[in-house]
Design a protein around this motif. Structure first.
Motif, mmCIF file in Angstrom:
data_model
loop_
_atom_site.group_PDB
_atom_site.id
_atom_site.type_symbol
_atom_site.label_atom_id
_atom_site.label_comp_id
_atom_site.label_asym_id
_atom_site.label_seq_id
_atom_site.Cartn_x
_atom_site.Cartn_y
_atom_site.Cartn_z
ATOM 1 N N LEU A 1 36.899 49.767 -31.596
ATOM 2 C CA LEU A 1 35.735 49.314 -30.839
ATOM 3 C C LEU A 1 35.179 48.019 -31.415
ATOM 4 C CD1 LEU A 1 33.982 52.787 -30.743
ATOM 5 C CD2 LEU A 1 34.991 51.674 -28.745
ATOM 6 N N ARG A 2 34.486 47.265 -30.568
ATOM 7 C CA ARG A 2 33.700 46.109 -30.985
ATOM 8 C C ARG A 2 32.244 46.426 -30.659
ATOM 9 N NH1 ARG A 2 34.425 42.600 -27.311
ATOM 10 N NH2 ARG A 2 35.770 43.873 -25.984
ATOM 11 N N GLN A 3 31.344 46.128 -31.570
ATOM 12 C CA GLN A 3 29.924 46.326 -31.294
ATOM 13 C C GLN A 3 29.273 44.970 -31.048
ATOM 14 O OE1 GLN A 3 27.658 48.388 -34.328
ATOM 15 N NE2 GLN A 3 26.142 49.095 -32.842
ATOM 16 N N HIS A 4 28.740 44.791 -29.848
ATOM 17 C CA HIS A 4 28.127 43.528 -29.489
ATOM 18 C C HIS A 4 26.702 43.447 -30.036
ATOM 19 C CE1 HIS A 4 30.930 42.460 -25.874
ATOM 20 N NE2 HIS A 4 31.581 42.706 -26.982
ATOM 21 N N SER A 5 26.113 42.271 -29.885
ATOM 22 C CA SER A 5 24.756 42.051 -30.391
ATOM 23 C C SER A 5 23.733 42.938 -29.678
ATOM 24 C CB SER A 5 24.366 40.580 -30.201
ATOM 25 O OG SER A 5 24.462 40.198 -28.835
ATOM 26 N N ASN A 6 24.090 43.439 -28.485
ATOM 27 C CA ASN A 6 23.182 44.347 -27.770
ATOM 28 C C ASN A 6 23.267 45.785 -28.289
ATOM 29 O OD1 ASN A 6 25.630 45.249 -26.771
ATOM 30 N ND2 ASN A 6 25.236 44.676 -24.641
ATOM 31 N N GLY A 7 24.113 45.998 -29.298
ATOM 32 C CA GLY A 7 24.232 47.316 -29.902
ATOM 33 C C GLY A 7 25.235 48.234 -29.233
ATOM 34 N N ARG A 8 25.767 47.842 -28.068
ATOM 35 C CA ARG A 8 26.711 48.696 -27.345
ATOM 36 C C ARG A 8 28.115 48.522 -27.914
ATOM 37 N NH1 ARG A 8 24.845 51.119 -22.894
ATOM 38 N NH2 ARG A 8 26.916 51.358 -21.956
ATOM 39 N N PHE A 9 28.914 49.579 -27.782
ATOM 40 C CA PHE A 9 30.303 49.576 -28.252
ATOM 41 C C PHE A 9 31.251 49.334 -27.086
ATOM 42 C CE2 PHE A 9 27.927 52.258 -31.210
ATOM 43 C CZ PHE A 9 28.338 51.764 -32.443
ATOM 44 N N TYR A 10 32.226 48.463 -27.308
ATOM 45 C CA TYR A 10 33.210 48.130 -26.278
ATOM 46 C C TYR A 10 34.605 48.329 -26.860
ATOM 47 C CZ TYR A 10 29.262 45.906 -23.926
ATOM 48 O OH TYR A 10 28.047 45.681 -23.318
ATOM 49 N N TRP A 11 35.564 48.677 -25.990
ATOM 50 C CA TRP A 11 36.942 48.812 -26.438
ATOM 51 C C TRP A 11 37.424 47.486 -27.024
ATOM 52 C CZ3 TRP A 11 37.777 53.546 -27.087
ATOM 53 C CH2 TRP A 11 37.495 54.525 -26.129
ATOM 54 N N HIS A 12 38.315 47.593 -28.001
ATOM 55 C CA HIS A 12 38.767 46.420 -28.757
ATOM 56 C C HIS A 12 39.956 45.754 -28.068
ATOM 57 C CE1 HIS A 12 38.417 43.826 -32.063
ATOM 58 N NE2 HIS A 12 38.170 44.702 -33.026
ATOM 59 N N TRP A 13 39.788 45.382 -26.796
ATOM 60 C CA TRP A 13 40.828 44.640 -26.082
ATOM 61 C C TRP A 13 40.190 43.753 -25.030
ATOM 62 C CZ3 TRP A 13 40.446 46.406 -21.068
ATOM 63 C CH2 TRP A 13 40.015 47.724 -20.877
ATOM 64 N N ASP A 14 40.908 42.713 -24.647
ATOM 65 C CA ASP A 14 40.438 41.723 -23.686
ATOM 66 C C ASP A 14 40.386 42.346 -22.286
ATOM 67 O OD1 ASP A 14 39.929 39.538 -22.081
ATOM 68 O OD2 ASP A 14 41.621 38.338 -22.816
ATOM 69 N N PRO A 15 39.227 42.350 -21.612
ATOM 70 C CA PRO A 15 39.162 42.909 -20.255
ATOM 71 C C PRO A 15 40.130 42.247 -19.279
ATOM 72 C CG PRO A 15 36.959 42.569 -21.132
ATOM 73 C CD PRO A 15 37.906 41.935 -22.107
ATOM 74 N N ALA A 16 40.555 41.012 -19.568
ATOM 75 C CA ALA A 16 41.509 40.326 -18.696
ATOM 76 C C ALA A 16 42.860 41.032 -18.678
ATOM 77 C CB ALA A 16 41.686 38.870 -19.148
ATOM 78 N N PHE A 17 43.108 41.877 -19.672
ATOM 79 C CA PHE A 17 44.356 42.648 -19.693
ATOM 80 C C PHE A 17 44.510 43.476 -18.415
ATOM 81 C CE2 PHE A 17 46.370 46.777 -20.728
ATOM 82 C CZ PHE A 17 47.652 46.337 -21.041
ATOM 83 N N LEU A 18 43.399 43.944 -17.858
ATOM 84 C CA LEU A 18 43.455 44.784 -16.662
ATOM 85 C C LEU A 18 43.934 44.025 -15.437
ATOM 86 C CD1 LEU A 18 40.199 46.892 -17.128
ATOM 87 C CD2 LEU A 18 42.564 47.679 -17.312
ATOM 88 N N ASN A 19 43.935 42.692 -15.491
ATOM 89 C CA ASN A 19 44.470 41.921 -14.369
ATOM 90 C C ASN A 19 45.975 42.071 -14.261
ATOM 91 O OD1 ASN A 19 41.894 40.954 -13.784
ATOM 92 N ND2 ASN A 19 42.135 39.171 -15.119
ATOM 93 N N HIS A 20 46.621 42.504 -15.348
ATOM 94 C CA HIS A 20 48.078 42.703 -15.356
ATOM 95 C C HIS A 20 48.455 44.177 -15.286
ATOM 96 C CE1 HIS A 20 49.341 38.532 -16.218
ATOM 97 N NE2 HIS A 20 48.187 38.458 -16.875
ATOM 98 N N ALA A 21 47.572 45.043 -15.737
ATOM 99 C CA ALA A 21 47.885 46.471 -15.774
ATOM 100 C C ALA A 21 47.763 47.059 -14.368
ATOM 101 C CB ALA A 21 46.938 47.189 -16.734
ATOM 102 N N ASN A 22 48.840 47.611 -13.857
ATOM 103 C CA ASN A 22 48.822 48.275 -12.560
ATOM 104 C C ASN A 22 49.878 49.372 -12.526
ATOM 105 O OD1 ASN A 22 51.049 46.633 -12.596
ATOM 106 N ND2 ASN A 22 50.557 45.502 -10.745
ATOM 107 N N ALA A 23 49.718 50.274 -11.589
ATOM 108 C CA ALA A 23 50.632 51.412 -11.488
ATOM 109 C C ALA A 23 52.003 50.962 -10.996
ATOM 110 C CB ALA A 23 50.053 52.462 -10.541
ATOM 111 N N PRO A 24 53.077 51.594 -11.479
ATOM 112 C CA PRO A 24 54.425 51.202 -11.053
ATOM 113 C C PRO A 24 54.681 51.553 -9.596
ATOM 114 C CG PRO A 24 54.511 53.199 -12.384
ATOM 115 C CD PRO A 24 53.086 52.713 -12.429
ATOM 116 N N THR A 25 55.162 50.595 -8.857
ATOM 117 C CA THR A 25 55.542 50.808 -7.454
ATOM 118 C C THR A 25 56.843 50.064 -7.198
ATOM 119 O OG1 THR A 25 54.377 48.847 -6.646
ATOM 120 C CG2 THR A 25 53.104 50.896 -6.786
#
Length: 301
Positions: free
Chosen positions: A175-199
């Motif tokens: 996790l990464r903890q931002h200055s707002n105190g919230r915890f976020y997963w330790h990966w770039d959200p842009a990764f989801l632009n490539h992640a998709n189900a196999p078809t």
């Protein structure tokens, strides 16, 4: 320690064991970090190997791609650079995304010299429902978490078969903890632009391309599947073993897609046994494991 990947990206890794020992390169799945391999890496070091657990681009402490490029091509280019920088021929252990990356990289570039490949709950044919469930989990929590207890509860809801962690401090590594105190997963959200189900129409890793790469592999291969996996079915595993007839196949009972996390000691034992007994390319058929018979399956409990 730091490796240099494609486009000059810094890829960070942890090393366990003496640098003169035979290297094992551990590649995590999408949305994970190198810390997913901590227990396995320590066990490999104790067994006389030098284990390198690597953060993929955009994950953990490794650089995020400036262009948001988390394609199979980019991941394969990173892996190729890392393999070439290692002091000796490595064994590669890849889970999920890491396994697909290794399969594609080694199959398409036969100049890369490796000792063996362990594929963890992954093959060219994946179950769309299971892959979608992973992606939905990752998308659902992009706004972060207020507490570590919320993180634990989210993981338990996704994988109820694994007992909830009592020591929440270990979660911080993912996790990464931002200055707002919230915890976020330790990966770039842009990764989801490539992640998709196999078809059939296409996915992050093209199935036809993976099948062709599998046919070109020229290293000993072990496939490990979690019995309860909703990502890799026995059908998908059997199809891979048709492409790689001499591969060994182990099924871990009481494990799902997160095989190493669900049954770490049994998983690591299966990897070490394979490394000890893996056949050389010149060995006769009689020397190969009986696990290639009866659908190539060896269940371990």
């Amino acid at each position: 320690m730091r490796f240099t990947g494609s486009e000059g990206l810094n890829l960070w890794a942890s090393r366990h064991g003496e640098d003169t020992a035979p290297p094992v390169l551990l590649l995590h799945g999408g949305g994970q970090t190198r810390h997913a391999w901590s227990d396995t890496a320590i066990a490999l070091a104790d067994a006389g190997y030098c284990a390198f657990s690597l953060d993929a681009r955009g994950h953990g402490e490794s650089d995020w791609s400036r262009e948001g490029d988390y394609s199979a091509r980019a991941l394969a280019a990173d892996l190729s650079a890392v393999i070439r920088s290692l002091p000796a021929r490595p064994v590669i252990v890849g889970a999920s995304m890491g396994g697909l990356t290794a399969l594609l990289t080694l199959g398409e570039d036969t100049s890369l010299d490796c000792e063996a490949l362990v594929l963890v709950d992954v093959a060219p044919r994946l179950e769309p429902r299971g892959v979608r469930r992973i992606i939905e989990f990752m998308r659902h929590h992009q706004d972060g978490f207020e507490t570590l207890e919320q993180v634990r509860d989210a993981i338990t809801a996704y994988n109820p078969r694994r007992p909830p962690s009592k020591d929440l401090s270990g979660l911080r590594k993912n996790l990464r903890q931002h200055s707002n105190g919230r915890f976020y997963w330790h990966w770039d959200p842009a990764f989801l632009n490539h992640a998709n189900a196999p078809t059939k129409a296409g996915s992050m890793f093209d199935r036809a391309r993976l099948e062709l790469a599998a046919r070109q592999l020229d290293v000993p291969v072990l496939l490990i599947r979690g019995y309860y996996s909703d990502v890799l079915s026995d059908r998908g595993a059997t199809e891979l073993l048709t492409l790689i007839p001499e591969a060994r196949y182990v099924v871990l009972e009481q494990a799902g897609h997160m095989v190493a996390g669900d049954r770490n000691s049994v998983f690591t034992e299966a990897v070490l046994q394979f490394l000890k007994e893996r056949p050389a390319a010149t060995e006769p058929e009689s020397c190969r494991t009986a696990a290639t018979e009866q659908h190539h399956e060896t269940p371990l409990s």
